[in-house]
Structures are given as C-alpha cells and as structure tokens.
Design an enzyme around this catalytic site. Structure first.
Site, PDB file in Angstrom:
ATOM      1  N   LYS A   9       0.860  -1.180   0.000  1.00 20.94           N
ATOM      2  CA  LYS A   9       0.000   0.000   0.000  1.00 20.94           C
ATOM      3  C   LYS A   9       0.894   1.226   0.000  1.00 20.94           C
ATOM      4  CE  LYS A   9      -3.378   2.604   2.735  1.00 20.94           C
ATOM      5  NZ  LYS A   9      -4.171   3.037   1.571  1.00 20.94           N
ATOM      6  N   SER A 189       6.723   5.927  -0.179  1.00 17.46           N
ATOM      7  CA  SER A 189       8.046   5.294  -0.172  1.00 17.46           C
ATOM      8  C   SER A 189       8.484   4.848   1.218  1.00 17.46           C
ATOM      9  CB  SER A 189       9.108   6.224  -0.772  1.00 17.46           C
ATOM     10  OG  SER A 189       8.761   6.620  -2.087  1.00 17.46           O
ATOM     11  N   ARG A 190       7.505   4.645   2.100  1.00 18.80           N
ATOM     12  CA  ARG A 190       7.775   4.198   3.475  1.00 18.80           C
ATOM     13  C   ARG A 190       8.573   5.223   4.275  1.00 18.80           C
ATOM     14  NH1 ARG A 190       4.281   1.428   1.901  1.00 18.80           N
ATOM     15  NH2 ARG A 190       3.990  -0.806   2.241  1.00 18.80           N
ATOM     16  N   LEU A 191       8.625   6.466   3.809  1.00 18.64           N
ATOM     17  CA  LEU A 191       9.289   7.528   4.555  1.00 18.64           C
ATOM     18  C   LEU A 191       8.243   8.233   5.425  1.00 18.64           C
ATOM     19  CD1 LEU A 191      11.647   8.923   1.778  1.00 18.64           C
ATOM     20  CD2 LEU A 191      12.150   7.244   3.560  1.00 18.64           C
TER      21      LEU A 191
END
Length: 211
Positions: A9, A189-191
C-alpha cells in the site's frame, strides 16, 4: 496466501510535520480524533491495550476509550479479567489507535490508575440495560463450559437486579496517564512521519523519529 508477501500500500493521504503539529500531545490527539469522527472512521474509539503479566509476557486486546480527559484516557472493564489482574500487579500499559482509512496511528504509554467510584457509577448507569446486566453475568476471562452459562447468568442477573442494577464491585474504569505519545502518519516510499512527545520534568518534548 501465496501472494501475501506481495501485498503493498502506498501511503499518500496526508503529512505531519513539526510546524503543523500541536505543541502538546493531548491537543494533537483531540484534533486527530475529531478528524476521525468527521471522516466516519468505523469505531474510531477502538484501541489496542497492551499489558504485562506476572511472567513478564505481554498481552493485547481491543477496548473502547470512553473519555478523553486532561489527565488521561479512560476505559471500563471487569477488574477480575486478565487485563484487570495484570494492571493490578503492574500498573503500566500502552494504547494504540489505528485509523486505517486516514493512514494514521497513535501510540500512548503511561501509568494506569482506577477512576473513582463516582465516575464508574455514572458511566455504568449510562449504559443500556443489557450491558449493565452483562457486567454481572460474565465472569470475564474465566473458563466456562458453554454459552448457556452466560445466558443463564444473564437471566439470573435480570431476575435479581431488575431494571436498575447497581454497578458490580468488580467492574469499573481505568485511566492511562500518558508519559509518552507517538503520532504516525503514513507517507510515500515508506518515509513515514513519526512525531514523539515525551514528558521531561513536567514539560512535553517533541521530537521526530526515523520511520
């Protein structure tokens, strides 16, 4: 199930930075909670409660926050339940709200105390009659032979207490007094954005954590 590792996701709904966030955590929590209500998130008051047993092992369950006070967050339960007994031995806990639709998580850690009897009485009397009788009927966390035990106990409680049952002495409220809050906002971007508030000498210190 073969594709479980492929589930992904991308979190792109919102952001959380130091300029947007409130200087103290309860204000930030109330803001996010109201936004969850406005967005009609299913059961926005549902939270995971983590406690620790006498053996040092953690356990979790879902409970419902019923009051958000300046002092802390309040929920109600059977004091003889597993969570009640664990909190009696080790009065510290962690809470977590996960508002999936808003891509947000709030984590709260702190000391736990019982609310006073008058507050527990007032909330108990506000509950539907079936729920009030259920507090008498269920020996929470104990092994029972079948659902018939609960049905029989509920009928017995109704016959004994009628339409105005008093609050059971083994049932009431707990309050978590926060010492640490974390607000997590999913990002691309999982940041992800993570802001933590920790209490130091009576002052809330706000810091950013790496995701």
């Amino acid at each position: 199930m073969d594709k479980l590792s492929d589930l992904r996701k991308s979190y792109e709904r919102d952001e959380l930075d130091e300029q947007q966030a409130a200087p103290e955590p309860l204000r930030q929590f109330r803001l996010w909670f109201q936004e969850a209500l406005d967005a009609k998130v299913p059961e926005p008051n549902a939270m995971t409660l983590a406690t620790v047993g006498a053996d040092g092992r953690p356990s979790t369950r879902i409970v419902l926050v019923k009051d958000i006070e300046d002092r802390g967050l309040v929920w109600y339960t059977n004091y003889d339940s597993r969570k009640g007994q664990e909190l009696a031995r080790h009065p510290f806990a962690a809470l977590q709200f996960h508002w999936v639709e808003m891509e947000r998580v709030v984590r709260i850690e702190g000391r736990v105390e019982k609310v006073d009897s008058a507050q527990s009485d007032a909330y108990y009397q506000s509950r539907p009659l079936d729920s009030r009788l259920g507090a008498w009927a269920s020996p929470q966390s104990q092994v029972i032979s079948s659902r018939a035990v609960l049905v029989a106990n509920a009928a017995k409680a109704a016959a004994q207490h009628g339409l105005n049952p008093a609050r059971p002495p083994h049932w009431g409220g707990f309050r978590l007094v926060p010492e640490r809050w974390e607000f997590w906002q999913g990002r691309k971007s999982r940041l992800h954005d993570r802001l933590v508030y920790r209490l130091e000498d009576g002052v809330w210190i706000r810091e950013r954590l790496a995701p």
